[in-house]
Write a protein that holds these residues in place. Structure first.
Motif, PDB file in Angstrom:
ATOM      1  N   THR A 160       0.846  -1.186   0.000  1.00  0.00           N
ATOM      2  CA  THR A 160       0.000   0.000   0.000  1.00  0.00           C
ATOM      3  C   THR A 160       0.884   1.238   0.000  1.00  0.00           C
ATOM      4  O   THR A 160       2.086   1.173   0.295  1.00  0.00           O
ATOM      5  N   SER A 866      -7.209   0.732   1.974  1.00  0.00           N
ATOM      6  CA  SER A 866      -5.994  -0.084   1.944  1.00  0.00           C
ATOM      7  C   SER A 866      -5.408  -0.327   3.328  1.00  0.00           C
ATOM      8  O   SER A 866      -4.754  -1.346   3.555  1.00  0.00           O
ATOM      9  N   ASP A 867      -5.593   0.617   4.263  1.00  0.00           N
ATOM     10  CA  ASP A 867      -5.033   0.528   5.611  1.00  0.00           C
ATOM     11  C   ASP A 867      -6.091   0.979   6.607  1.00  0.00           C
ATOM     12  O   ASP A 867      -6.875   1.885   6.311  1.00  0.00           O
ATOM     13  N   GLY A 890      -6.686   3.830  -0.779  1.00  0.00           N
ATOM     14  CA  GLY A 890      -5.685   3.709  -1.818  1.00  0.00           C
ATOM     15  C   GLY A 890      -5.911   4.761  -2.891  1.00  0.00           C
ATOM     16  O   GLY A 890      -6.956   5.416  -2.946  1.00  0.00           O
TER      17      GLY A 890
END
Length: 903
Positions: A160, A866-867, A890
């Protein structure tokens, strides 16, 4: 008489057939490539005959050749720096395609790298799973693509862009982060000696000079005692190419991105010298708002083949850069309500017409090395690399945080406040913002100036992190017989890391008053009724310390290979010592019962020593020509990271620290012929006695000890060539990575004061921020000669948020202790699929070729998370909803175009 006549007639016919065959011409084609990298060798000679009867051709820019030969002939392939190879054809037809002819290097720098870095040749039936990323793939993606993204279609890899700043990408392998992945550049380890991290912003130039990348998952073939819990990444640069030529390149991409530079190599000259140099620069506005950057890259290699026994290779490279960052995550709702959407960033403003951010990183980590290869005899070699790295730089942050008021607490502002800070998307009423919700720098300057003799209420400070690192790697290899090879060596390192905070910008004030001073000769100013020490621009405060690491390791490996079996057994023993120096201590340090009272006077810690060991082995068996099975296993202990030895930035040793223990094994099956290659395997890794530090929800942090985790899964990788002009790739990985058991924790505030301790139940909690289910499909189609179309589809699923300790622990007033108040799983992020497309065309001219390329990442502009860090809200079933989880999205659709001129 008739029998004699028939015999003469038959003999005459056979002679005539042979004579016709001898004069019949066969058109032979093929491609000459590098054995290690599969890259084309330009200018290789392809010949038959000798002397006046010598006839030949030279390979073109793609390594291809065409040569007319008799139907029976011996063809010789030569190129400077490579071993000569021959191929024989007998009674061939009118056309013969020899396919790829692989030439192997002579004693050049690549041998040094291969021995030290444990690079696995692609044609070796190896007992460890290996994936190679070749130069063509790197060059087709590297312009607006950060280094970790080049390997995102590899099994069990998750990549990422984190906060979205230049070089801030991260990678996980089998669920393990970069601190647990061994990274080598030309055989030299680059993981930070204190925390094991790798910051790819420091190595941005690698995309310009990388020759190939090899991912070894699991225990890998590396003999060094490195952090290869998840695997090893070997990066080999172009200094080993020994090919004459060069390249100029330039390209543009989204958000004002521009990059240009050059590569040049003399190749291995007749006098034994070879020089390779590269330089480039790039800059842009950044996809995320307020993340502009500028980077420079340089690379130099000078090699000398002294004689058949000795080769020297000197390499120096670095990537000085600066970039503005986004460090704060926000909730999904906050992104939706912000006009910038997923590009939202509350950590910058405009000053004098330019972006000015309290979150700013600058760094330069040059590395130099001298490699020597001594070919002692035809069976044994000694390879030695002496290297050094001198890192300078740090990060900028706002300083001057004040506790929130009761009114702010009532309004949900749970953290600290000042004129600048936006914490988790929340702004206190004291924050100075423009109508666009950006930092109002002019007002910040004005408010600090208005404080007069009281000094600045908020400043910008640099957290400086620099080090000097010296090392030596020496590897002896002896091919005892045709089948058995013995390798042994030494790995020595000495590292000193220096860390301190200094005033960078007073933002309009006279000075900054703080209780946390690390020097003695500061001005004393009367502020109100108190005399206070103050700091000015360039002066240190808050902390100043040094970490010292001494490392010495011995390793040995025995390897057996024949036509059917490849096996190895290796072991290592390391001496690692840590020492912590604090020349100046906090003047306002609050030590509690866990810290001795007399620690205030201790400026140097005792030396803490660890003796980690490792043993691993593997066996691969080839059968029925195209099939092989393999199994490997390993057990090793690992010294904890520096922060686990010296808790909370003090010189007192953690009395409970111990070596971490890792047990791993895997097995697999492989099939490979000229049309398809298949690798399938499974793995199991158990990690005990792990130390982990995690931030809490209110600028506190948790130290976990004696943690345990289990990572297991299945991996499939397929490469196929159904047509000469079409390559297909596929990948699938299914993981099951979970934390285990109950673990002890201590809670500390931002002044390093212990405010609590307890035990937390993490049994069955999935490891976060790494997709545990991934699939990928890819193709490379040469639609017309030299016109390549490439595409990749990547699916990421079963991705959980990182667990948030503060939302799992509560204080029981009756028991007067901290207890686990939630033991369910973390929030599971939505699955997502990304599609990338690219194209390239090479125009070949006399001694020059021009390549044009372009690509689009996230073609369909997919919006995805993404995180994430877990929140606290639950649904009716008691599962996390993710509503208050802090996330990073993302990137949406991005693009790049450019050209390269090769000569």
């Amino acid at each position: 008489m008739k029998q004699v006549f028939l015999r003469f007639t038959l003999i005459g016919a056979l002679c005539l057939i042979n004579l016709v065959g001898a004069f019949a011409q066969t058109v032979v084609t093929g491609k000459v490539v590098d054995e290690k990298t599969s890259e084309p060798i330009i200018g290789a000679s392809v010949t038959i005959g000798s002397g006046t009867n010598l006839k030949g051709a030279v390979t073109d820019m793609d390594g291809k050749f065409t040569l007319e030969t008799p139907s029976t002939a011996t063809i010789t392939f030569r190129s400077v720096g490579y071993q000569t190879q021959t191929r024989t054809i007998r009674n061939a037809g009118r056309k013969v395609n020899l396919g790829e002819i692989e030439l192997s290097y002579e004693s050049t720098a690549l041998d040094v790298v291969t021995v030290i870095a444990s690079v696995v040749p692609k044609d070796r039936i190896t007992p460890v799973p290996v994936s190679n990323i070749k130069l063509a793939d790197i060059e087709s993606k590297s312009f607006n693509t950060e280094f970790p993204e080049l390997v995102k279609s590899t099994p069990s890899v998750y990549v990422t862009k984190s906060g979205g700043g230049f070089g801030d990408s991260r990678m996980a392998l089998r669920g393990f982060d970069m601190t647990n992945i061994g990274v080598l550049i030309n055989g030299v380890p680059i993981n930070d000696m204190e925390n094991g991290k790798v910051y790819f912003s420091n190595w941005a130039g690698l995309t310009d000079v990388a020759s190939f990348i090899q991912i070894q998952r699991g225990i890998g073939a590396s003999r060094l005692a490195i952090s290869s819990v998840g695997g090893t990444m070997n990066i080999v640069t172009k200094n080993v190419d020994a090919k004459r030529g060069g390249m100029f390149f330039s390209g543009i991409a989204n958000d004002g991105y521009l990059k240009y530079g050059f590569n040049f190599s003399t190749g291995l000259m007749e006098n034994g010298w070879a020089v390779t140099a590269s330089g480039s620069t790039s800059y842009g506005d950044g996809y995320i708002k307020g993340t502009d950057f500028r980077g420079y890259n340089y690379f130099l290699n000078v090699s000398k083949k002294i004689n058949e026994q000795h080769t020297l290779s000197f390499t120096a490279f670095g990537a000085p850069q600066w970039h503005n960052q986004r460090s704060s995550m926000y909730t999904q709702k906050q992104y939706e309500e912000n006009p910038d959407g997923i590009r939202m960033n509350l950590e910058y403003g405009i000053l004098e017409g330019k972006v000015y951010s309290p979150k700013y990183n600058w760094y330069h980590k040059p590395q130099i090395s001298l490699n020597h290869l001594w070919k002692i005899d035809n069976k044994s070699t000694l390879s030695t690399a002496v290297y050094a790295s001198f890192a300078r730089g740090g990060g900028r942050n706002a300083a001057g945080l004040q506790p929130v008021s009761k009114e702010d607490k009532d309004n949900g502002i749970r953290d600290y406040r000042n004129y600048i800070t936006a914490y988790k998307g929340q702004l206190s009423k004291e924050a100075l913002r423009t109508n666009d919700n950006l930092i109002d720098w002019e007002s910040v300057y004005g408010m600090n100036a208005a404080n007069g003799d009281a000094g600045s209420k908020v400043i910008l400070a640099n957290s400086v992190n620099q080090h000097n690192w010296y090392g030596i790697l020496s590897t002896y290899q002896n091919k005892l017989d045709e089948n058995f090879t013995l390798t042994a060596g030494f790995d020595g390192r000495y590292y000193v890391g220096e860390h301190y905070k200094e005033v960078e910008n007073l933002l309009g004030g006279k000075y900054f008053a703080t209780g946390d001073l690390v020097g003695r000769d500061y001005d004393i100013v009367k502020i109100g009724d108190e005399d206070k020490k103050v700091v000015k621009k360039g002066e240190m405060f808050d902390y100043y310390n040094k970490g010292r690491v001494v490392w010495g390791g011995l390793f040995a490996q025995g390897e057996y290979r024949n036509d059917y079996i490849s096996a190895f057994l290796s072991g290592s023993l390391s001496y690692q010592s840590y020492r912590y120096d604090v020349p100046y201590l906090y003047s306002s340090y609050n030590y509690d019962k866990l810290i001795s009272e007399n620690i205030r006077d201790v400026k140097k810690s005792d030396v803490k020593t660890f003796i980690p060991i490792s043993i691993k082995g593997g066996l691969s068996y080839k059968f029925l020509d195209y099939n092989n099975i393999f199994v490997n296993a390993g057990y090793f202990t690992r010294a904890p990271k520096f922060a686990g030895v010296f808790l909370n930035y003090s010189t007192e040793l953690n009395k409970n620290v111990k070596n971490e223990k890792i047990l791993t094994f895997e097995a697999g099956y492989g099939f490979s012929n000229e049309f398809v290659g298949i690798n399938f395997g499974g793995y199991y890794t158990k990690w005990d006695d792990r130390f982990l530090r995690r931030s809490g929800s209110n600028r506190d942090f948790y130290n976990f000890t004696n943690m345990s985790a289990t990572h297991k899964g299945l991996e499939l990788e397929v490469n196929a060539r159904p047509l000469d002009n079409l390559k297909l790739t596929a990948m699938a990985s299914l993981g099951d990575w979970k934390w285990g058991n109950k673990t002890h924790f201590d809670i500390y505030d931002d002044k390093q004061k212990n405010i609590g301790q307890g035990e937390i139940d993490l049994n069955g909690i999935h490891v976060g921020n790494s997709a545990q289910t991934t699939f990928a499909l890819g193709f490379d189609w040469e639609a017309f000669e030299n016109l390549h179309l490439r595409g990749n589809l990547n699916f990421f699923g079963k991705n959980y948020a990182d667990f948030e300790p503060a939302y799992r622990v509560g204080y029981d007033k009756d028991k007067k202790e901290y207890v686990t108040n939630y033991s369910g799983d973390a929030w599971k992020m939505p699955n997502y699929t990304l599609v990338d497309l690219s194209a390239s065309y090479k125009l070949n001219m006399d001694k020059v070729s021009v390549s044009f390329f372009g690509g689009v990442n996230n073609l369909f502009n997919k919006k995805y998370i993404s995180d994430a860090t877990d929140g606290s809200k639950l649904d009716k079933a008691g599962k996390r909803t993710g509503e208050d989880a802090l996330v990073w999205y993302g990137f949406g659709r991005t693009w790049q175009v450019g050209m390269r001129v090769n000569f």
